[in-house]
Scaffold this motif. Structure first.
Motif, short mmCIF file in Angstrom:
data_model
loop_
_atom_site.label_atom_id
_atom_site.label_comp_id
_atom_site.label_asym_id
_atom_site.label_seq_id
_atom_site.Cartn_x
_atom_site.Cartn_y
_atom_site.Cartn_z
N VAL A 50 0.66 -0.98 0.23
CA VAL A 50 -0.14 0.02 -0.18
C VAL A 50 1.05 1.41 0.11
CG1 VAL A 50 -1.16 1.40 1.28
CG2 VAL A 50 -2.07 -1.00 1.63
N ALA A 51 0.91 2.07 -0.78
CA ALA A 51 1.79 3.69 -0.68
C ALA A 51 0.28 4.17 -1.26
CB ALA A 51 2.65 3.20 -1.74
N GLY A 52 0.84 5.44 -0.15
CA GLY A 52 -0.33 6.90 -0.57
C GLY A 52 -1.05 7.22 -0.03
N VAL A 53 -1.82 5.89 0.26
CA VAL A 53 -2.89 6.54 0.91
C VAL A 53 -3.04 7.30 2.42
CG1 VAL A 53 -5.71 5.26 2.39
CG2 VAL A 53 -3.53 4.07 0.19
N SER A 54 -2.11 6.90 3.22
CA SER A 54 -2.16 8.70 4.40
C SER A 54 -1.31 9.31 4.02
CB SER A 54 -1.56 7.68 5.34
OG SER A 54 -1.66 8.32 6.45
N ASP A 55 -1.58 10.68 4.24
CA ASP A 55 -0.45 11.75 4.33
C ASP A 55 1.09 11.37 5.46
OD1 ASP A 55 -2.36 13.24 2.83
OD2 ASP A 55 -3.66 13.94 5.37
N ASP A 56 1.00 10.02 5.61
CA ASP A 56 2.30 9.06 6.21
C ASP A 56 2.73 8.66 5.81
OD1 ASP A 56 4.11 8.91 7.52
OD2 ASP A 56 3.52 8.50 9.84
N PRO A 57 3.38 8.47 4.64
CA PRO A 57 3.31 6.71 4.53
C PRO A 57 4.28 6.30 5.50
CG PRO A 57 5.04 9.03 3.24
CD PRO A 57 4.10 9.30 4.93
N ASP A 58 4.57 5.84 6.73
CA ASP A 58 4.90 5.37 7.05
C ASP A 58 3.41 4.59 8.08
OD1 ASP A 58 7.07 4.19 8.42
OD2 ASP A 58 6.87 5.03 10.35
N ASP A 59 2.53 5.21 8.20
CA ASP A 59 1.18 4.24 7.83
C ASP A 59 1.08 3.34 7.52
OD1 ASP A 59 1.55 6.43 10.84
OD2 ASP A 59 -0.08 7.36 9.86
N ASP A 60 0.72 3.47 6.04
CA ASP A 60 0.60 2.78 4.99
C ASP A 60 1.23 1.19 5.55
OD1 ASP A 60 -0.36 4.32 3.79
OD2 ASP A 60 1.43 4.42 2.14
N ALA A 84 -3.72 -7.71 3.63
CA ALA A 84 -3.22 -8.87 3.80
C ALA A 84 -3.89 -9.97 5.24
CB ALA A 84 -2.11 -9.06 4.17
N GLY A 85 -4.39 -9.25 6.12
CA GLY A 85 -5.30 -10.50 7.60
C GLY A 85 -6.21 -10.58 7.50
N ARG A 86 -7.14 -9.76 6.63
CA ARG A 86 -8.63 -9.96 6.33
C ARG A 86 -8.94 -9.29 7.71
NH1 ARG A 86 -6.89 -15.06 5.98
NH2 ARG A 86 -8.64 -15.83 7.39
N ALA A 87 -8.39 -8.07 8.23
CA ALA A 87 -8.93 -7.29 9.38
C ALA A 87 -10.29 -6.35 8.28
CB ALA A 87 -7.75 -6.38 9.84
N SER A 88 -11.37 -6.47 9.41
CA SER A 88 -12.38 -4.91 9.78
C SER A 88 -11.70 -3.38 10.19
CB SER A 88 -13.57 -5.69 10.17
OG SER A 88 -13.74 -7.54 9.69
N PHE A 89 -10.73 -4.06 10.60
CA PHE A 89 -9.96 -2.47 11.38
C PHE A 89 -8.76 -2.61 12.02
CE2 PHE A 89 -14.39 -3.53 13.08
CZ PHE A 89 -15.33 -2.74 12.41
N VAL A 90 -8.48 -0.94 11.51
CA VAL A 90 -7.62 -0.77 11.87
C VAL A 90 -7.77 0.73 13.20
CG1 VAL A 90 -5.11 0.63 11.46
CG2 VAL A 90 -6.04 -0.59 9.60
N VAL A 91 -7.10 -0.02 14.22
CA VAL A 91 -7.45 1.40 15.15
C VAL A 91 -5.68 1.74 15.96
CG1 VAL A 91 -8.12 0.68 18.22
CG2 VAL A 91 -8.66 -0.93 16.68
N THR A 92 -6.41 3.18 16.38
CA THR A 92 -5.34 4.16 15.83
C THR A 92 -5.48 5.42 16.70
OG1 THR A 92 -3.19 5.48 14.81
CG2 THR A 92 -5.83 5.08 13.38
N GLY A 93 -5.24 6.25 17.07
CA GLY A 93 -4.45 7.39 17.42
C GLY A 93 -4.01 8.15 16.74
N ASP A 94 -3.61 7.98 15.98
CA ASP A 94 -2.87 8.23 14.77
C ASP A 94 -3.47 10.13 13.31
OD1 ASP A 94 -1.14 9.11 12.46
OD2 ASP A 94 0.24 8.32 12.22
N PRO A 95 -3.52 11.07 14.03
CA PRO A 95 -4.76 11.46 12.85
C PRO A 95 -4.50 11.59 11.79
CG PRO A 95 -2.87 13.12 14.24
CD PRO A 95 -2.88 11.74 14.54
N HIS A 96 -2.56 11.27 11.15
CA HIS A 96 -3.25 10.51 9.34
C HIS A 96 -3.92 10.11 8.77
CE1 HIS A 96 0.58 12.63 10.20
NE2 HIS A 96 0.65 14.05 9.38
N LEU A 97 -4.13 9.07 9.90
CA LEU A 97 -4.68 7.68 9.86
C LEU A 97 -6.25 7.48 10.07
CD1 LEU A 97 -2.23 3.93 11.01
CD2 LEU A 97 -3.43 5.01 8.81
N LEU A 98 -6.51 8.56 10.72
CA LEU A 98 -8.00 8.29 11.20
C LEU A 98 -8.53 9.67 9.82
CD1 LEU A 98 -7.39 8.85 15.19
CD2 LEU A 98 -8.92 7.39 13.92
#
Length: 140
Positions: free
Chosen positions: A86-96, A104-118
């Protein structure tokens, strides 16, 4: 069973304040196994690195070895290979890496406090939510 990826900030917060929402998520994972924790090697490395930061170590509970604590969680988690890119989805490339692990893991959620990801909110069917919102999903 519900599947989720947790951001490094969730693990760090849980190590510092186990009574807060991130700590309660880890407690739920360990105690009731209410969801499957999905991790990748990149996430494991980032969390271990974050837990070693001096500013983090200063606030971690004295009775806790953060690296051993996290390694215990890794053993119970599902580790996915880095086959999804995954590339360029979040403003912070480290979050991809979190989105890649979730897909890859067929997860329904990413849980974060990171505003870039949120701000992404959703990616390929994966919802990005705060720890407090995830507790609501878990019914806690």
């Amino acid at each position: 069973m519900l599947r989720a990826v947790l951001d490094a900030n969730v693990f760090v917060s849980a190590a510092i304040r186990p009574g807060g929402p991130p700590g309660r998520i880890i407690e739920r994972f360990l105690g009731e196994n209410g969801f499957t924790l999905v991790l990748s090697e990149d996430i494991v490395r980032e969390v271990l690195r974050a837990l070693e930061y001096p500013k983090v170590r200063r606030y971690v509970r004295r009775d806790l070895d953060p690296a051993l604590w996290f390694e215990d969680l890794v053993v119970l988690a599902e580790l996915v290979a880095g086959t999804v890119q995954v590339a360029g989805v979040s403003d912070d490339p480290d979050d991809d890496k979190y989105l890649a692990a979730a897909v890859a893991g067929r997860a329904s959620f990413v849980v974060t406090g990171d505003p870039h990801l949120l701000t992404v909110r959703e990616y390929e069917g994966v919802r990005i939510i705060t720890p407090r919102s995830f507790l609501d999903v878990l019914g806690v």
